[in-house]
Scaffold this motif. Structure first.
Motif, PDB file in Angstrom:
ATOM      1  N   PHE A   9       0.851  -1.198   0.000  1.00 55.89           N
ATOM      2  CA  PHE A   9       0.000   0.000   0.000  1.00 55.89           C
ATOM      3  C   PHE A   9       0.881   1.241   0.000  1.00 55.89           C
ATOM      4  CE2 PHE A   9      -2.345   3.486   1.816  1.00 55.89           C
ATOM      5  CZ  PHE A   9      -3.548   3.401   1.149  1.00 55.89           C
ATOM      6  N   LYS A  46      -6.612   0.366   9.060  1.00 60.14           N
ATOM      7  CA  LYS A  46      -7.648   0.740   8.084  1.00 60.14           C
ATOM      8  C   LYS A  46      -7.806  -0.334   7.005  1.00 60.14           C
ATOM      9  CE  LYS A  46      -7.337   5.776   8.447  1.00 60.14           C
ATOM     10  NZ  LYS A  46      -6.808   6.957   7.747  1.00 60.14           N
ATOM     11  N   ALA A  49      -9.805  -2.984   8.472  1.00 53.69           N
ATOM     12  CA  ALA A  49     -11.206  -2.557   8.632  1.00 53.69           C
ATOM     13  C   ALA A  49     -11.923  -2.361   7.290  1.00 53.69           C
ATOM     14  CB  ALA A  49     -11.245  -1.261   9.429  1.00 53.69           C
ATOM     15  N   LEU A  51     -11.223   0.011   5.115  1.00 51.51           N
ATOM     16  CA  LEU A  51     -11.367   1.434   4.828  1.00 51.51           C
ATOM     17  C   LEU A  51     -10.343   1.919   3.806  1.00 51.51           C
ATOM     18  CD1 LEU A  51     -11.979   2.629   8.496  1.00 51.51           C
ATOM     19  CD2 LEU A  51     -13.677   2.440   6.682  1.00 51.51           C
ATOM     20  N   LEU A  52      -9.468   1.022   3.386  1.00 51.48           N
ATOM     21  CA  LEU A  52      -8.490   1.323   2.337  1.00 51.48           C
ATOM     22  C   LEU A  52      -8.389   0.119   1.413  1.00 51.48           C
ATOM     23  CD1 LEU A  52      -5.510   2.952   4.310  1.00 51.48           C
ATOM     24  CD2 LEU A  52      -6.992   4.119   2.686  1.00 51.48           C
ATOM     25  N   TYR A  53      -8.115   0.394   0.142  1.00 50.91           N
ATOM     26  CA  TYR A  53      -7.906  -0.683  -0.827  1.00 50.91           C
ATOM     27  C   TYR A  53      -6.408  -0.934  -0.958  1.00 50.91           C
ATOM     28  CZ  TYR A  53     -12.680  -0.816  -2.682  1.00 50.91           C
ATOM     29  OH  TYR A  53     -14.028  -0.989  -2.833  1.00 50.91           O
ATOM     30  N   LYS A  68     -15.112  -5.103   0.869  1.00 51.53           N
ATOM     31  CA  LYS A  68     -16.511  -5.229   0.422  1.00 51.53           C
ATOM     32  C   LYS A  68     -17.460  -4.613   1.444  1.00 51.53           C
ATOM     33  CE  LYS A  68     -16.098  -9.076  -2.724  1.00 51.53           C
ATOM     34  NZ  LYS A  68     -16.406 -10.471  -2.998  1.00 51.53           N
ATOM     35  N   ARG A  69     -16.978  -4.463   2.656  1.00 53.35           N
ATOM     36  CA  ARG A  69     -17.762  -3.859   3.748  1.00 53.35           C
ATOM     37  C   ARG A  69     -19.168  -4.461   3.835  1.00 53.35           C
ATOM     38  NH1 ARG A  69     -14.752   1.188   2.293  1.00 53.35           N
ATOM     39  NH2 ARG A  69     -16.442   1.831   0.948  1.00 53.35           N
ATOM     40  N   HIS A  70     -19.201  -5.769   3.837  1.00 50.22           N
ATOM     41  CA  HIS A  70     -20.464  -6.490   3.942  1.00 50.22           C
ATOM     42  C   HIS A  70     -21.015  -6.293   5.359  1.00 50.22           C
ATOM     43  CE1 HIS A  70     -23.304  -9.815   3.781  1.00 50.22           C
ATOM     44  NE2 HIS A  70     -23.189  -9.740   2.462  1.00 50.22           N
ATOM     45  N   PRO A  71     -22.341  -6.110   5.529  1.00 50.01           N
ATOM     46  CA  PRO A  71     -22.885  -5.912   6.883  1.00 50.01           C
ATOM     47  C   PRO A  71     -22.480  -6.998   7.873  1.00 50.01           C
ATOM     48  CG  PRO A  71     -24.576  -5.527   5.250  1.00 50.01           C
ATOM     49  CD  PRO A  71     -23.387  -6.020   4.505  1.00 50.01           C
ATOM     50  N   LEU A  74     -19.085  -5.996   9.010  1.00 51.88           N
ATOM     51  CA  LEU A  74     -19.096  -4.767   9.832  1.00 51.88           C
ATOM     52  C   LEU A  74     -19.749  -5.001  11.196  1.00 51.88           C
ATOM     53  CD1 LEU A  74     -20.007  -2.167   7.043  1.00 51.88           C
ATOM     54  CD2 LEU A  74     -17.769  -2.531   8.080  1.00 51.88           C
ATOM     55  N   GLN A  75     -20.666  -5.972  11.264  1.00 45.86           N
ATOM     56  CA  GLN A  75     -21.295  -6.316  12.551  1.00 45.86           C
ATOM     57  C   GLN A  75     -20.293  -6.918  13.526  1.00 45.86           C
ATOM     58  OE1 GLN A  75     -24.473  -8.946  11.505  1.00 45.86           O
ATOM     59  NE2 GLN A  75     -25.901  -7.277  11.108  1.00 45.86           N
ATOM     60  N   LEU A  77     -17.014  -5.964  13.578  1.00 47.76           N
ATOM     61  CA  LEU A  77     -15.858  -5.074  13.649  1.00 47.76           C
ATOM     62  C   LEU A  77     -16.204  -3.798  14.402  1.00 47.76           C
ATOM     63  CD1 LEU A  77     -13.019  -4.047  12.196  1.00 47.76           C
ATOM     64  CD2 LEU A  77     -14.629  -2.825  10.772  1.00 47.76           C
ATOM     65  N   PHE A  79     -14.044  -0.235  15.302  1.00 44.93           N
ATOM     66  CA  PHE A  79     -12.788   0.478  15.128  1.00 44.93           C
ATOM     67  C   PHE A  79     -12.856   1.808  15.869  1.00 44.93           C
ATOM     68  CE2 PHE A  79      -9.992   2.774  11.739  1.00 44.93           C
ATOM     69  CZ  PHE A  79      -8.901   2.731  12.589  1.00 44.93           C
ATOM     70  N   PRO A  81     -10.749   4.957  16.121  1.00 44.26           N
ATOM     71  CA  PRO A  81      -9.552   5.648  15.641  1.00 44.26           C
ATOM     72  C   PRO A  81      -9.043   6.655  16.661  1.00 44.26           C
ATOM     73  CG  PRO A  81     -11.505   6.502  14.556  1.00 44.26           C
ATOM     74  CD  PRO A  81     -11.978   5.455  15.516  1.00 44.26           C
TER      75      PRO A  81
ATOM     76  N   ARG B   7     -32.611  -2.778   8.216  1.00 45.31           N
ATOM     77  CA  ARG B   7     -31.429  -1.902   8.355  1.00 45.31           C
ATOM     78  C   ARG B   7     -31.653  -0.585   7.633  1.00 45.31           C
ATOM     79  NH1 ARG B   7     -27.952  -6.693   7.509  1.00 45.31           N
ATOM     80  NH2 ARG B   7     -27.906  -6.091   5.332  1.00 45.31           N
ATOM     81  N   ILE B  80     -14.910   7.378   8.711  1.00 48.45           N
ATOM     82  CA  ILE B  80     -14.652   6.127   9.461  1.00 48.45           C
ATOM     83  C   ILE B  80     -15.942   5.716  10.176  1.00 48.45           C
ATOM     84  CG2 ILE B  80     -13.403   5.075  11.413  1.00 48.45           C
ATOM     85  CD1 ILE B  80     -10.972   6.760  10.626  1.00 48.45           C
ATOM     86  N   THR B  84     -18.179   2.395   8.706  1.00 50.73           N
ATOM     87  CA  THR B  84     -18.162   1.186   9.544  1.00 50.73           C
ATOM     88  C   THR B  84     -19.522   0.895  10.203  1.00 50.73           C
ATOM     89  OG1 THR B  84     -17.211   2.457  11.360  1.00 50.73           O
ATOM     90  CG2 THR B  84     -15.661   1.198  10.044  1.00 50.73           C
ATOM     91  N   PRO B  86     -22.713  -0.972  10.433  1.00 49.80           N
ATOM     92  CA  PRO B  86     -22.971  -2.279   9.796  1.00 49.80           C
ATOM     93  C   PRO B  86     -24.179  -2.309   8.849  1.00 49.80           C
ATOM     94  CG  PRO B  86     -22.590  -2.524  12.141  1.00 49.80           C
ATOM     95  CD  PRO B  86     -22.813  -1.069  11.896  1.00 49.80           C
ATOM     96  N   CYS B  87     -24.047  -1.636   7.740  1.00 45.37           N
ATOM     97  CA  CYS B  87     -25.055  -1.647   6.665  1.00 45.37           C
ATOM     98  C   CYS B  87     -24.303  -1.745   5.354  1.00 45.37           C
ATOM     99  CB  CYS B  87     -25.836  -0.342   6.662  1.00 45.37           C
ATOM    100  SG  CYS B  87     -26.835  -0.110   8.109  1.00 45.37           S
ATOM    101  N   SER B  88     -24.964  -2.274   4.326  1.00 47.66           N
ATOM    102  CA  SER B  88     -24.291  -2.404   3.038  1.00 47.66           C
ATOM    103  C   SER B  88     -24.218  -1.045   2.343  1.00 47.66           C
ATOM    104  CB  SER B  88     -25.031  -3.408   2.167  1.00 47.66           C
ATOM    105  OG  SER B  88     -26.292  -2.890   1.832  1.00 47.66           O
ATOM    106  N   ASN B  89     -23.351  -0.957   1.338  1.00 55.61           N
ATOM    107  CA  ASN B  89     -23.232   0.297   0.576  1.00 55.61           C
ATOM    108  C   ASN B  89     -24.551   0.638  -0.094  1.00 55.61           C
ATOM    109  OD1 ASN B  89     -20.454   0.764   1.094  1.00 55.61           O
ATOM    110  ND2 ASN B  89     -19.932  -0.855  -0.363  1.00 55.61           N
ATOM    111  N   ALA B 234     -15.253   4.126  -1.882  1.00 56.48           N
ATOM    112  CA  ALA B 234     -14.850   5.149  -0.896  1.00 56.48           C
ATOM    113  C   ALA B 234     -13.797   4.604   0.063  1.00 56.48           C
ATOM    114  CB  ALA B 234     -16.066   5.626  -0.117  1.00 56.48           C
ATOM    115  N   GLU B 235     -12.780   5.419   0.319  1.00 53.97           N
ATOM    116  CA  GLU B 235     -11.698   5.052   1.233  1.00 53.97           C
ATOM    117  C   GLU B 235     -11.512   6.155   2.263  1.00 53.97           C
ATOM    118  OE1 GLU B 235      -8.188   2.720  -0.730  1.00 53.97           O
ATOM    119  OE2 GLU B 235      -8.682   4.405  -2.011  1.00 53.97           O
ATOM    120  N   VAL B 236     -10.769   5.844   3.302  1.00 53.03           N
ATOM    121  CA  VAL B 236     -10.441   6.861   4.313  1.00 53.03           C
ATOM    122  C   VAL B 236      -8.946   7.104   4.232  1.00 53.03           C
ATOM    123  CG1 VAL B 236     -10.588   7.513   6.742  1.00 53.03           C
ATOM    124  CG2 VAL B 236     -12.312   5.999   5.759  1.00 53.03           C
TER     125      VAL B 236
END
Lengths: 279, 237
Positions: A9, A46, A49, A51-53, A68-71, A74-75, A77, A79, A81, B7, B80, B84, B86-89, B234-236
């Motif tokens: 990265f 990140k 989590a 939050l970065l590719y 992919k930030r699948h629910p 995320l449930q 995780l 974080f 900061p 959700r 952030i 984070t 917990p819901c889909s995009n 989207a990224e942070v």
């Protein structure tokens, strides 16, 4: 739990921050992520989590692709900061609005922790001090019962009693299923809490060992200033309070691990440190 | 792609309740201004008075809330927090999209109808003048709503895309695109009229009709898909 393979990265117009980094972390442990300023500790958190590719490589967390930030990911995780945002609502409303997203949120534990941190549930989050906000987030993060808890400099802004409370609460909430990663500079605050040390240096993992193995393989001895430390050593530090010498633990003696000295030893003399664990 | 109605409704509820104070202030302010305007304009209103005022509120207010819908993505701390949850995009996009389109339109129509009712009552009481009421199902109002829903999608995309001054940048981008299509249309028109001997007025009319239909049908879905893809990326940093 976390499998990172050959991840790279970099931020725009900068050289690679993480370069073909490999890391495997198991559940049921508290990992201390250490590294110099700007080495990429927060970036690594990140990436974990989602939050970065990453530019290259694979990152699998809880058998999912974090980006992919699948629910369902995320449930599991939470974080915290170093610099965070909290909406203009009360603690009670925050719990009411956001706790239902976490399927195992423990409402009674949250209440207990608020009491312990002396936080008023009716207080508006924006009227709290930085330290109080951090305590709120720690209470909320622990009560969310997620399998993965990422903490970036969690002890910053906490007063001395709160640091003790924080250590106690983390230790009490650790389960076989849970992994806690704490990125920090203030290793002394977390010495009794961490059971694995991960040191990031030059874009890669320079060191990744459990405290148990470190205790078995290395000996930490303290000498008064002016005293001459006998025998061969891997690392010798000179500090105003006395000298610390790290050497191979050939006699299998128990010694108190000094995380600051360990960190400096890995940064200054990585090859000898790694060799000590390979034997 | 994950989707849960529970959700989604929770996200929408959180947005509305979280911004409840601001919504209340804006609603009260708008109501007072509208009632004052009506009091000073104490005549039997033309049918299109309400349509015009409603359209103004719909476009200005709607474009403004749409263009700030995703400002959270452009701040490190807020993104952030938001990314984070917990819901889909898809759920995150739909919640903002529904709030700034259908929910906003329904709420504004109901609000404006109540205001027109109060204004009519006020004028009847003070000046003994009977005023027409706002009709949300008037064909002109419905046509305006369709145009709003189509154009609003560009502001949602702009809100995800542009970090600073999203509304201004979206308007500028739209202006450039419109200019491009006008120039492109003229070029096509020139070429068509030279090659075939059709009367220019017919060609212009057909071309405008095609462009109009294409704009109405494709613009919003294209912007929604692009918004989703941009949110997914989207990224942070």
């Amino acid at each position: 739990m976390i499998k990172i393979k050959q991840i790279s990265f970099s931020y725009r117009s900068r050289q690679k921050l993480l370069d073909h980094l490999d890391l495997n972390l198991e559940s049921g442990s508290v990992y201390g992520l250490l590294g110099k300023n700007g080495v990429g500790k927060t970036t690594l958190l990140k990436l974990i989590a989602g939050l970065l590719y990453p530019l290259a490589g694979e990152c699998s967390v809880l058998e999912q692709h974090p980006v992919k930030r699948h629910p369902s990911f995320l449930q599991e995780l939470f974080f915290i900061p170093e610099e965070f945002y909290l909406p203009h609502i009360s603690i009670e409303k925050y719990k009411k609005f956001y706790a239902p997203f976490y399927k195992r949120f423990d409402y009674s534990l949250f209440k207990t922790m608020l009491d312990e941190f002396d936080l008023d549930p009716k207080a508006d989050l924006h009227t709290l001090s930085y330290g109080q906000k951090k305590k709120f987030l720690l209470a909320y993060g622990l009560a969310s019962n997620t399998k993965l808890l990422l903490l970036d400099e969690p002890s910053n802004g906490l007063d001395i009693p709160s640091k003790m409370q924080f250590q106690r609460l983390i230790a009490a909430q650790l389960t076989e299923e849970r992994t806690i990663i704490i990125s920090t500079h203030q290793v002394r605050d977390l010495e009794n809490l961490i059971d694995n040390i991960v040191i990031l240096d030059d874009g890669e993992i320079a060191f990744n060992q459990s405290m148990h193995i470190i205790g078995q393989k290395l000996s930490f001895k303290r000498y008064h200033l002016g005293d001459i430390a006998p025998g061969e050593s891997i690392y010798r530090s000179k500090s105003p309070g006395g000298n610390i010498v790290i050497s191979k633990n050939l006699d299998r003696e128990d010694s108190r691990i000094d995380l600051e000295a360990l960190f400096n030893a890995v940064i200054d003399n990585r090859s000898d440190m790694v060799a000590a664990f390979e034997e | 792609m994950s989707f849960s109605v529970k959700r989604l409704t929770k996200l929408i509820g959180n947005e509305v309740v979280g911004k409840g104070h601001a919504i209340f202030i804006y609603t009260i302010t708008a109501a007072i201004i509208l009632l004052l305007i009506d009091l000073f304009n104490n005549t039997a209103l033309e049918h299109n008075f309400h349509t015009g005022t409603f359209s103004l509120l719909l476009f200005v207010g709607g474009f403004w809330i749409s263009s700030i819908a995703f400002t959270c993505l452009h701040s490190k701390e807020q993104s952030i927090f938001y990314l984070t949850i917990p819901c889909s995009n898809l759920e995150k996009l739909l919640s903002k999209l529904l709030l700034t389109s259908i929910i906003y339109v329904v709420a504004l129509s109901a609000f404006y109808y109540i205001i027109s009712l109060l204004a009519a009552f006020e004028n009847m009481l003070v000046f003994h003048i009977s005023q027409v009421l706002f009709n949300p199902f008037d064909p002109d109002v419905l046509r305006t709503i369709v145009y709003y829903l189509v154009l609003q999608s560009t502001f949602i995309l702009g809100s995800i895309y542009f970090k600073r001054s999203p509304a201004t940048k979206t308007i500028l981008t739209l202006a450039v695109l419109v200019l491009f299509f006008i120039v492109f249309g003229f070029i096509v028109l020139n070429l068509t009229t030279k090659s075939s001997m059709l009367p220019p007025i017919m060609v212009i009319s057909d071309l405008m009709s095609i462009l109009h239909s294409t704009f109405l049908i494709t613009l919003a879905p294209v912007c929604w898909v692009l918004s989703y893809l941009k949110l997914r990326e989207a990224e942070v940093r």
